[in-house]
Scaffold this motif. Structure first.
Motif, PDB file in Angstrom:
ATOM      1  N   UNK A  87       0.815  -1.213   0.000  1.00 59.07           N
ATOM      2  CA  UNK A  87       0.000   0.000   0.000  1.00 59.07           C
ATOM      3  C   UNK A  87       0.852   1.268   0.000  1.00 59.07           C
ATOM      4  N   UNK A  88       2.042   1.199  -0.580  1.00 62.93           N
ATOM      5  CA  UNK A  88       2.874   2.393  -0.712  1.00 62.93           C
ATOM      6  C   UNK A  88       3.286   2.568  -2.165  1.00 62.93           C
ATOM      7  N   UNK A  89       3.657   3.786  -2.514  1.00 61.51           N
ATOM      8  CA  UNK A  89       3.956   4.096  -3.913  1.00 61.51           C
ATOM      9  C   UNK A  89       4.703   5.417  -3.979  1.00 61.51           C
ATOM     10  N   UNK A  90       5.798   5.447  -4.731  1.00 55.17           N
ATOM     11  CA  UNK A  90       6.552   6.687  -4.916  1.00 55.17           C
ATOM     12  C   UNK A  90       6.039   7.372  -6.182  1.00 55.17           C
ATOM     13  N   UNK A  91       5.381   8.490  -5.982  1.00 55.57           N
ATOM     14  CA  UNK A  91       4.645   9.167  -7.046  1.00 55.57           C
ATOM     15  C   UNK A  91       5.602   9.757  -8.085  1.00 55.57           C
ATOM     16  N   UNK A  92       5.516   9.300  -9.349  1.00 55.56           N
ATOM     17  CA  UNK A  92       6.392   9.846 -10.394  1.00 55.56           C
ATOM     18  C   UNK A  92       5.999  11.244 -10.843  1.00 55.56           C
ATOM     19  N   UNK A  93       4.865  11.737 -10.373  1.00 59.50           N
ATOM     20  CA  UNK A  93       4.412  13.081 -10.747  1.00 59.50           C
ATOM     21  C   UNK A  93       4.776  14.118  -9.701  1.00 59.50           C
ATOM     22  N   UNK A  94       5.330  13.655  -8.566  1.00 62.40           N
ATOM     23  CA  UNK A  94       5.628  14.567  -7.472  1.00 62.40           C
ATOM     24  C   UNK A  94       7.124  14.614  -7.205  1.00 62.40           C
ATOM     25  N   UNK A  95       7.681  15.821  -7.175  1.00 63.99           N
ATOM     26  CA  UNK A  95       9.115  15.986  -6.911  1.00 63.99           C
ATOM     27  C   UNK A  95       9.352  16.005  -5.409  1.00 63.99           C
ATOM     28  N   UNK A  96      10.215  15.118  -4.941  1.00 62.87           N
ATOM     29  CA  UNK A  96      10.539  15.030  -3.524  1.00 62.87           C
ATOM     30  C   UNK A  96      11.436  16.206  -3.138  1.00 62.87           C
ATOM     31  N   UNK A  97      11.064  16.910  -2.072  1.00 65.40           N
ATOM     32  CA  UNK A  97      11.835  18.078  -1.658  1.00 65.40           C
ATOM     33  C   UNK A  97      13.226  17.704  -1.156  1.00 65.40           C
ATOM     34  N   UNK A  98      13.377  16.484  -0.639  1.00 63.83           N
ATOM     35  CA  UNK A  98      14.671  16.075  -0.107  1.00 63.83           C
ATOM     36  C   UNK A  98      15.662  15.721  -1.205  1.00 63.83           C
ATOM     37  N   UNK A  99      15.158  15.169  -2.311  1.00 64.37           N
ATOM     38  CA  UNK A  99      16.038  14.703  -3.384  1.00 64.37           C
ATOM     39  C   UNK A  99      15.998  15.581  -4.628  1.00 64.37           C
ATOM     40  N   UNK A 115      13.998  15.165  -6.937  1.00 64.49           N
ATOM     41  CA  UNK A 115      13.710  14.241  -8.044  1.00 64.49           C
ATOM     42  C   UNK A 115      12.314  13.671  -7.875  1.00 64.49           C
ATOM     43  N   UNK A 116      11.717  13.242  -8.978  1.00 63.06           N
ATOM     44  CA  UNK A 116      10.398  12.620  -8.938  1.00 63.06           C
ATOM     45  C   UNK A 116      10.511  11.175  -8.480  1.00 63.06           C
ATOM     46  N   UNK A 117       9.388  10.602  -8.021  1.00 64.16           N
ATOM     47  CA  UNK A 117       9.366   9.225  -7.550  1.00 64.16           C
ATOM     48  C   UNK A 117       9.567   8.233  -8.679  1.00 64.16           C
ATOM     49  N   UNK A 118       9.923   6.999  -8.313  1.00 68.37           N
ATOM     50  CA  UNK A 118      10.269   5.981  -9.318  1.00 68.37           C
ATOM     51  C   UNK A 118       9.089   5.107  -9.728  1.00 68.37           C
ATOM     52  N   UNK A 177      18.208   7.929   1.264  1.00 71.37           N
ATOM     53  CA  UNK A 177      17.599   8.596   0.113  1.00 71.37           C
ATOM     54  C   UNK A 177      18.447   8.357  -1.134  1.00 71.37           C
ATOM     55  N   UNK A 178      18.153   7.272  -1.852  1.00 70.62           N
ATOM     56  CA  UNK A 178      18.871   6.941  -3.074  1.00 70.62           C
ATOM     57  C   UNK A 178      18.280   7.712  -4.255  1.00 70.62           C
ATOM     58  N   UNK A 179      19.157   8.216  -5.110  1.00 69.34           N
ATOM     59  CA  UNK A 179      18.734   8.805  -6.381  1.00 69.34           C
ATOM     60  C   UNK A 179      19.225   7.855  -7.465  1.00 69.34           C
ATOM     61  N   UNK A 180      18.304   7.059  -7.994  1.00 68.64           N
ATOM     62  CA  UNK A 180      18.628   5.983  -8.931  1.00 68.64           C
ATOM     63  C   UNK A 180      18.253   6.418 -10.345  1.00 68.64           C
ATOM     64  N   UNK A 181      19.259   6.673 -11.164  1.00 67.09           N
ATOM     65  CA  UNK A 181      19.043   7.130 -12.541  1.00 67.09           C
ATOM     66  C   UNK A 181      18.104   8.327 -12.581  1.00 67.09           C
ATOM     67  N   UNK A 182      18.316   9.263 -11.643  1.00 65.65           N
ATOM     68  CA  UNK A 182      17.567  10.508 -11.627  1.00 65.65           C
ATOM     69  C   UNK A 182      16.206  10.433 -10.965  1.00 65.65           C
ATOM     70  N   UNK A 183      15.866   9.300 -10.358  1.00 67.33           N
ATOM     71  CA  UNK A 183      14.567   9.150  -9.698  1.00 67.33           C
ATOM     72  C   UNK A 183      14.745   8.934  -8.195  1.00 67.33           C
ATOM     73  N   UNK A 184      13.788   9.431  -7.418  1.00 69.42           N
ATOM     74  CA  UNK A 184      13.791   9.212  -5.978  1.00 69.42           C
ATOM     75  C   UNK A 184      13.454   7.757  -5.678  1.00 69.42           C
ATOM     76  N   UNK A 185      14.304   7.110  -4.894  1.00 67.38           N
ATOM     77  CA  UNK A 185      14.116   5.686  -4.587  1.00 67.38           C
ATOM     78  C   UNK A 185      14.505   5.449  -3.130  1.00 67.38           C
ATOM     79  N   UNK A 186      13.586   5.797  -2.219  1.00 65.05           N
ATOM     80  CA  UNK A 186      13.853   5.649  -0.793  1.00 65.05           C
ATOM     81  C   UNK A 186      14.096   4.193  -0.433  1.00 65.05           C
ATOM     82  N   UNK A 187      15.045   3.958   0.468  1.00 63.85           N
ATOM     83  CA  UNK A 187      15.321   2.629   0.990  1.00 63.85           C
ATOM     84  C   UNK A 187      15.152   2.664   2.510  1.00 63.85           C
ATOM     85  N   UNK A 188      14.246   1.843   3.006  1.00 66.32           N
ATOM     86  CA  UNK A 188      14.039   1.741   4.447  1.00 66.32           C
ATOM     87  C   UNK A 188      14.943   0.653   5.012  1.00 66.32           C
TER      88      UNK A 188
END
Length: 305
Positions: free
Chosen positions: A147-159, A161-164, A193-204
């Motif tokens: 039930x989680x999802x990194x939104x590709x339309x929203x730019x993360x303020x920390x990175x 970059x947009x979600x993956x 806070x990983x930036x993978x090929x220009x996309x936000x890719x959080x790792x818990x």
């Protein structure tokens, strides 16, 4: 300094097919007792799928039907010596996709009905992560929060970059090697806070609360204290894991520092289908005797400094 991690409940992007009703049973049970898996197709092939069922035997979507947070009344199967009652509000369900030390990149198929686990395919070939000395495959039990999802339309303020466009990833650091499809209760220790090929890719960074060592871990500092070198290895792994494929090193926000706090927000998901439709979907995935070979899984890469 705390970091803000926003997890969004899955919505329209996933081709989900959910059963009517709830997926959790009643009474004290361990997490895995609530969910079972059914294999279809041949492992190490493009038609392999791992479907999920609830305790009643009904097909469910692990992406949508398994709750994000552990309900202490319905899913409380964890001994009190492993987690105090007041800690349940901070426990989450994790779906294990890739067992530690394995190479096959298994993932929840967010665009398929019922969202089974399958092996990722790229350019017509099954994807395996490279062995980068001294690591063998994935160095944790790797999976995701439902039930989680990194939104590709929203730019993360920390990175910046947009979600993956994928669920939130989890690196489980416990002492046990888990199995693909296991559903476990974890407590979150920190985030990267990983930036993978220009996309936000959080790792818990998390630990299974039923792990023998779980009681020692409360935040990211405990990882360095009780498992020295593990965080450094994690940072190096994510930085280099695509280099053998000819891609540049990955980057990180916060200069690669691990952060220790999270903030989670969820809302409802609208997808539903009948059990008859779900059963028909599973039966369409037939077994195949073909197994695709993978020589890359046995190759080691030595990267110079």
């Amino acid at each position: 300094m705390s970091a803000l991690l926003r997890l969004l409940r899955t919505g329209a992007p996933a081709a989900a097919c959910l059963r009517l009703g709830t997926s959790a049973g009643t009474g004290p049970r361990r997490a895995m007792a609530l969910y079972h898996t059914e294999e279809r197709g041949q492992p190490c092939s493009q038609n392999y799928r791992l479907f999920f069922k609830d305790v009643t035997g009904h097909y469910i979507s692990p992406f949508h039907d398994i709750p994000l947070k552990v309900n202490s009344k319905e899913e409380n199967g964890i001994p009190t010596k492993k987690a105090r009652n007041d800690e349940y509000e901070n426990l989450f369900n994790m779906i294990v996709e890739i067992p530690r030390w394995t190479n096959a990149k298994m993932e929840i198929a967010t665009e398929e009905p019922l969202n089974p686990i399958k092996q990722y395919v790229k350019d017509g070939k099954l994807r395996y992560v490279a062995n980068i000395f001294p690591y063998k495959g994935y160095i944790w039990n790797y999976g995701t929060l439902p039930q989680t999802w990194e939104d590709p339309r929203e730019k993360d303020k920390s990175t910046n970059c947009f979600g993956d466009n994928d669920p939130i990833d989890v690196c489980e650091i416990g002492s046990k090697i888990l199995s693909c499809g296991e559903v476990i209760h974890v407590k979150i220790l920190g985030i990267l806070a990983l930036i993978d090929e220009g996309e936000t890719d959080w790792k818990l960074i998390a630990i299974n609360v039923n792990d023998p060592e779980a009681s020692k871990f409360h935040d990211i500092d405990d990882v360095e204290k009780f498992k020295p070198g593990y965080l450094e290895a994690t940072l190096n792994w994510f930085r280099l894991y695509k280099v053998p494929d000819g891609k540049p090193e990955n980057q990180f926000a916060f200069n690669g520092e691990f952060k220790t706090s999270t903030n989670l927000q969820i809302s409802d998901s609208p997808f539903r289908c009948t059990q008859e439709e779900a059963r028909s979907l599973v039966e369409l995935v037939l077994s195949s005797p073909n197994k695709e070979s993978n020589e890359e899984e046995q190759v080691w890469h030595f990267l110079g400094k």
